[in-house]
Write an enzyme that holds these catalytic residues in place. Structure first.
Site, PDB file in Angstrom:
ATOM      1  N   ASP A 154       0.753 -10.483  12.838  1.00  0.00           N
ATOM      2  CA  ASP A 154       0.957  -9.125  13.376  1.00  0.00           C
ATOM      3  C   ASP A 154       1.092  -9.182  14.896  1.00  0.00           C
ATOM      4  OD1 ASP A 154       0.010  -6.807  11.133  1.00  0.00           O
ATOM      5  OD2 ASP A 154      -0.842  -8.791  10.812  1.00  0.00           O
ATOM      6  N   GLU A 172       2.275  -0.487  16.602  1.00  0.00           N
ATOM      7  CA  GLU A 172       0.991  -0.301  15.925  1.00  0.00           C
ATOM      8  C   GLU A 172      -0.159  -1.018  16.607  1.00  0.00           C
ATOM      9  OE1 GLU A 172      -1.150  -0.551  11.563  1.00  0.00           O
ATOM     10  OE2 GLU A 172       0.808  -1.485  11.804  1.00  0.00           O
ATOM     11  N   ASP A 180       6.461  -1.527  13.718  1.00  0.00           N
ATOM     12  CA  ASP A 180       5.355  -2.048  12.919  1.00  0.00           C
ATOM     13  C   ASP A 180       5.623  -3.533  12.761  1.00  0.00           C
ATOM     14  OD1 ASP A 180       3.327  -2.681  11.183  1.00  0.00           O
ATOM     15  OD2 ASP A 180       3.535  -0.855   9.997  1.00  0.00           O
ATOM     16  N   ILE A 224       4.043  -5.982  11.329  1.00  0.00           N
ATOM     17  CA  ILE A 224       3.955  -6.329   9.902  1.00  0.00           C
ATOM     18  C   ILE A 224       3.507  -5.068   9.172  1.00  0.00           C
ATOM     19  CG2 ILE A 224       2.783  -7.618   8.092  1.00  0.00           C
ATOM     20  CD1 ILE A 224       2.689 -10.013   9.752  1.00  0.00           C
ATOM     21  N   ASP A 225       4.408  -4.469   8.451  1.00  0.00           N
ATOM     22  CA  ASP A 225       4.085  -3.324   7.613  1.00  0.00           C
ATOM     23  C   ASP A 225       3.732  -3.878   6.237  1.00  0.00           C
ATOM     24  OD1 ASP A 225       3.861  -0.790   6.558  1.00  0.00           O
ATOM     25  OD2 ASP A 225       5.995  -0.602   6.131  1.00  0.00           O
ATOM     26  N   THR A 253       0.311  -5.468   5.712  1.00  0.00           N
ATOM     27  CA  THR A 253      -0.431  -6.692   6.035  1.00  0.00           C
ATOM     28  C   THR A 253      -1.172  -7.244   4.819  1.00  0.00           C
ATOM     29  OG1 THR A 253      -0.660  -5.988   8.345  1.00  0.00           O
ATOM     30  CG2 THR A 253      -2.151  -7.713   7.575  1.00  0.00           C
ATOM     31  N   HIS A 301      -2.993   4.468  -0.896  1.00  0.00           N
ATOM     32  CA  HIS A 301      -1.798   4.853  -0.151  1.00  0.00           C
ATOM     33  C   HIS A 301      -0.996   5.964  -0.832  1.00  0.00           C
ATOM     34  CE1 HIS A 301      -1.523   0.820   2.246  1.00  0.00           C
ATOM     35  NE2 HIS A 301      -2.611   1.519   2.494  1.00  0.00           N
ATOM     36  N   SER A 336       4.717  -1.973   1.739  1.00  0.00           N
ATOM     37  CA  SER A 336       5.597  -1.892   2.904  1.00  0.00           C
ATOM     38  C   SER A 336       6.856  -1.071   2.697  1.00  0.00           C
ATOM     39  CB  SER A 336       5.982  -3.297   3.384  1.00  0.00           C
ATOM     40  OG  SER A 336       7.080  -3.827   2.660  1.00  0.00           O
ATOM     41  N   LYS A 344      10.172  -0.808   0.084  1.00  0.00           N
ATOM     42  CA  LYS A 344      10.518   0.205  -0.927  1.00  0.00           C
ATOM     43  C   LYS A 344      11.736   1.022  -0.491  1.00  0.00           C
ATOM     44  CE  LYS A 344       6.222   1.750  -0.922  1.00  0.00           C
ATOM     45  NZ  LYS A 344       5.498   0.653  -0.231  1.00  0.00           N
ATOM     46  N   ARG A 347       5.562   9.091  -2.072  1.00  0.00           N
ATOM     47  CA  ARG A 347       4.250   8.761  -1.508  1.00  0.00           C
ATOM     48  C   ARG A 347       3.529  10.069  -1.171  1.00  0.00           C
ATOM     49  NH1 ARG A 347       2.399   4.010   2.136  1.00  0.00           N
ATOM     50  NH2 ARG A 347       0.867   4.907   3.561  1.00  0.00           N
ATOM     51  N   ASP A 374       5.551   3.542  10.206  1.00  0.00           N
ATOM     52  CA  ASP A 374       5.565   3.211   8.779  1.00  0.00           C
ATOM     53  C   ASP A 374       6.784   3.764   8.051  1.00  0.00           C
ATOM     54  OD1 ASP A 374       3.202   1.739   8.707  1.00  0.00           O
ATOM     55  OD2 ASP A 374       1.962   3.521   8.434  1.00  0.00           O
TER      56      ASP A 374
END
Length: 348
Positions: A72, A95, A148, A150-151, A153, A237, A261, A264, A278, A293
């Site tokens: 990250d 982030e 981000d 690493i979206d 993690t 989430h 992440s 999608k 979501r 995100d």
């Protein structure tokens, strides 16, 4: 659970802003696009190297109890450095910050080692690496990048799906998105297919797919025939029960694609799913999404012909700060399904 549709006035004003938005000039767009692609490709290489060599101490917990890793920090350092060199006056809203890293000397040295492996400068000090990371501490304004590094993690730690998500926003409208998905199979249901995708979208120009090494593959489009939905792996989430009810209302019978992440968004853009939903987890009804995100994923889907709004049908607002305080949940579709999803949501 009842949802309220966005007011017509709010939605219309936002759509008019989108229509009247002055796109980046060709030269601006090309420079920003190439800088973003090069930076994300470099970050992909770093992340894969970290994943191959990872030791338990390479991951720590942040104050919100979410994990953060060497990758990250290293990814953010490389990308912020690259943007800062070409566009020194551009704001970056990312982030991570170097604060926790500066309190962990061992971890900081690990990050600096990886950054130096993939940076053009092989002698960057730990202080310099922290400066690069902290270039991402900007605030939302008239124009800015959001990142981000690493979206997903947790997906990264499981060696599953994660994404490196970079977007450029002007007056609240996403103009450019680069979404690196190093572990995403080229064919979703074929685990033996080659892994690694890079989605690149520019407002008004479409969404394009590259390999994770930067080789151009094709322009991608959403599918009106695929009947499948995607949701997060992590139960916190979203609201899986509500997602299932929406799928049933739409006649979707295939099991959901569950992955971490913004990958999608990528599978919706290339036709691997017709819907990504979501809704807030009932245990956290006041949760609001972070801009990093969703910004890159949004333009990737929209420029592939899809539609993205919140669960009330309102456009995502990237001007309310690091969180989208005026939005609730996410609905990303192939476009054709969108109003059907919103109507089903209103009946919950």
């Amino acid at each position: 659970m009842k949802t309220q549709h966005a007011t017509t006035a709010h939605a219309d004003i936002w759509r008019e802003r989108l229509k009247s938005q002055t796109y980046l000039t060709e030269s601006q767009g090309n420079r920003k696009k190439q800088t973003a692609i090069d930076a994300v490709l470099k970050a992909i290489r770093l992340c894969e190297q970290v994943q191959a060599e990872m030791v338990p101490t390479d991951a720590i917990q942040k104050t919100d109890r979410s994990p953060v890793t060497v990758a990250d920090f290293g990814s953010q350092a490389l990308i912020c450095k690259a943007i800062g060199e070409v566009f020194p006056d551009d704001t970056i809203v990312a982030e991570e910050s170097a604060e926790a890293l500066q309190e962990n000397v061992t971890l900081l040295k690990r990050v600096a080692d990886y950054v130096n492996r993939f940076s053009d400068e092989t002698t960057a000090t730990t202080e310099t690496v922290c400066e690069w990371i902290n270039r991402g501490s900007g605030e939302v304004g008239p124009s800015f990048w959001t990142l981000d590094p690493i979206d997903g993690t947790k997906g990264f730690l499981r060696r599953d799906q994660y994404a490196i998500a970079l977007a450029y926003i002007v007056e609240g409208v996403v103009q450019l998105g680069v979404l690196g998905c190093p572990n995403l199979p080229s064919r979703l249901d074929d685990t033996d297919s080659e892994c690694g995708c890079l989605f690149v979208a520019i407002r008004g120009q479409g969404t394009y797919l590259y390999t994770k090494t930067g080789e151009f593959l094709e322009r991608v489009h959403v599918s009106e025939t695929t009947h499948r939905f995607a949701e997060s792996v992590e139960s916190t989430h979203g609201d899986s029960e509500a997602h299932g009810k929406i799928a049933n209302a739409l006649g979707i019978t295939e099991p959901p694609v569950r992955m971490d992440s913004q990958a999608k968004y990528g599978i919706v853009s290339r036709g691997g799913a017709s819907l990504y939903i979501r809704l807030p987890n009932p245990a956290y009804p006041d949760y609001r999404e972070c801009i990093w995100d969703h910004a890159a994923g949004l333009i990737v889907v929209e420029e592939a012909g899809g539609t993205v709004t919140d669960a009330n049908g309102a456009p995502l607002n990237f001007l309310t700060g690091k969180r989208m305080h005026g939005n609730r949940g996410i609905v990303a579709t192939n476009g054709k399904l969108h109003q059907h999803v919103l109507k089903a949501l209103a009946k919950l």
